[in-house]
Design a protein around this motif. Sequence first.
Motif, PDB file in Angstrom:
ATOM      1  N   LEU A  51       0.818  -1.266  -0.009  1.00 37.08           N
ATOM      2  CA  LEU A  51      -0.035  -0.123   0.061  1.00 37.08           C
ATOM      3  C   LEU A  51       0.932   1.470  -0.039  1.00 37.08           C
ATOM      4  O   LEU A  51       1.734   1.243   0.706  1.00 37.08           O
ATOM      5  CB  LEU A  51      -0.915   0.020   1.268  1.00 37.08           C
ATOM      6  CG  LEU A  51      -2.074  -1.085   1.514  1.00 37.08           C
ATOM      7  CD1 LEU A  51      -2.660  -0.992   2.684  1.00 37.08           C
ATOM      8  CD2 LEU A  51      -3.083  -0.594   0.180  1.00 37.08           C
TER       9      LEU A  51
ATOM     10  N   CYS B 145      -5.204   7.498   4.679  1.00 36.66           N
ATOM     11  CA  CYS B 145      -5.834   6.857   3.559  1.00 36.66           C
ATOM     12  C   CYS B 145      -4.858   5.922   2.730  1.00 36.66           C
ATOM     13  O   CYS B 145      -3.447   5.796   3.139  1.00 36.66           O
ATOM     14  CB  CYS B 145      -6.024   7.729   2.531  1.00 36.66           C
ATOM     15  SG  CYS B 145      -5.003   8.631   1.680  1.00 36.66           S
TER      16      CYS B 145
ATOM     17  N   ASP C  61      -3.937   2.993  -0.534  1.00 33.98           N
ATOM     18  CA  ASP C  61      -4.230   2.417  -1.822  1.00 33.98           C
ATOM     19  C   ASP C  61      -3.048   1.764  -2.503  1.00 33.98           C
ATOM     20  O   ASP C  61      -2.366   2.408  -2.098  1.00 33.98           O
ATOM     21  CB  ASP C  61      -4.964   3.431  -2.825  1.00 33.98           C
ATOM     22  CG  ASP C  61      -5.716   2.934  -3.795  1.00 33.98           C
ATOM     23  OD1 ASP C  61      -6.957   3.018  -3.762  1.00 33.98           O
ATOM     24  OD2 ASP C  61      -5.154   2.439  -4.982  1.00 33.98           O
TER      25      ASP C  61
ATOM     26  N   ASP D   3      -2.327   1.949  -5.462  1.00 32.98           N
ATOM     27  CA  ASP D   3      -1.941   2.708  -6.565  1.00 32.98           C
ATOM     28  C   ASP D   3      -1.809   4.161  -5.935  1.00 32.98           C
ATOM     29  O   ASP D   3      -2.429   4.908  -5.368  1.00 32.98           O
ATOM     30  CB  ASP D   3      -3.230   3.051  -7.279  1.00 32.98           C
ATOM     31  CG  ASP D   3      -3.086   3.971  -8.783  1.00 32.98           C
ATOM     32  OD1 ASP D   3      -3.639   3.573  -9.528  1.00 32.98           O
ATOM     33  OD2 ASP D   3      -2.130   4.780  -8.572  1.00 32.98           O
TER      34      ASP D   3
ATOM     35  N   ALA E 107      -7.901   7.843  -2.944  1.00 31.85           N
ATOM     36  CA  ALA E 107      -7.613   6.430  -2.322  1.00 31.85           C
ATOM     37  C   ALA E 107      -9.050   5.778  -2.149  1.00 31.85           C
ATOM     38  O   ALA E 107      -9.906   6.583  -1.656  1.00 31.85           O
ATOM     39  CB  ALA E 107      -6.778   6.622  -1.263  1.00 31.85           C
ATOM     40  N   ASN E 108      -8.822   4.517  -2.058  1.00 29.88           N
ATOM     41  CA  ASN E 108      -9.957   3.620  -2.035  1.00 29.88           C
ATOM     42  C   ASN E 108     -10.171   3.362  -0.624  1.00 29.88           C
ATOM     43  O   ASN E 108     -11.534   2.924  -0.231  1.00 29.88           O
ATOM     44  CB  ASN E 108      -9.806   2.354  -2.623  1.00 29.88           C
ATOM     45  CG  ASN E 108     -10.220   2.298  -4.202  1.00 29.88           C
ATOM     46  OD1 ASN E 108     -11.425   2.368  -4.624  1.00 29.88           O
ATOM     47  ND2 ASN E 108      -9.131   2.236  -5.070  1.00 29.88           N
ATOM     48  N   TYR E 109      -9.238   3.491   0.027  1.00 35.09           N
ATOM     49  CA  TYR E 109      -9.486   3.315   1.727  1.00 35.09           C
ATOM     50  C   TYR E 109      -9.208   4.510   2.708  1.00 35.09           C
ATOM     51  O   TYR E 109      -8.180   4.892   2.472  1.00 35.09           O
ATOM     52  CB  TYR E 109      -8.589   1.988   2.192  1.00 35.09           C
ATOM     53  CG  TYR E 109      -8.715   0.599   1.210  1.00 35.09           C
ATOM     54  CD1 TYR E 109      -7.736   0.351   0.485  1.00 35.09           C
ATOM     55  CD2 TYR E 109     -10.086   0.254   1.207  1.00 35.09           C
ATOM     56  CE1 TYR E 109      -7.968  -0.783  -0.528  1.00 35.09           C
ATOM     57  CE2 TYR E 109     -10.259  -1.000   0.146  1.00 35.09           C
ATOM     58  CZ  TYR E 109      -9.154  -1.284  -0.575  1.00 35.09           C
ATOM     59  OH  TYR E 109      -9.430  -2.403  -1.473  1.00 35.09           O
TER      60      TYR E 109
END
Length: 122
Positions: free
Chosen positions: A32, A96, A98, A100, A109-111
């Motif tokens: 991550l 956060c 991700d 990526d 970010a996804n999280y």
Amino acid sequence: QVLLVESGGGSVQAGGSLRLSCVVFGYAYSTLSMGWFRQALGKEREGVAHIDTDGKPSYVDSVKGRFTISQDNAKNTLYLQMNSLKPEDTAMYFCCADPDDYLVVNGTANYWGRGTQVTVSS
């Protein structure tokens, strides 16, 4: 399910220090890219610090020399050491994550964690 849990916020006087932590559950931490963002009341969210999967840190200009981002991969934990705090650092701080790096850098970010409040009084 990926879960990010922040802690370490609080109220301090100007010039004081705090260390924020963010524990990641449910994902291979070492894969991550991680970041810290903050949002003050009535203001837009801004990126504070970021660390990529190679461990390279970066900071917004306003915190350079005062804040340090670090991580402990064995503990799945991201840190933000904040020194010489100023009233303008008052905000809710979010971590956060991700895989990526680009998404972390641009704030998509996804999280995300739920945040921890930092209040700095003058």
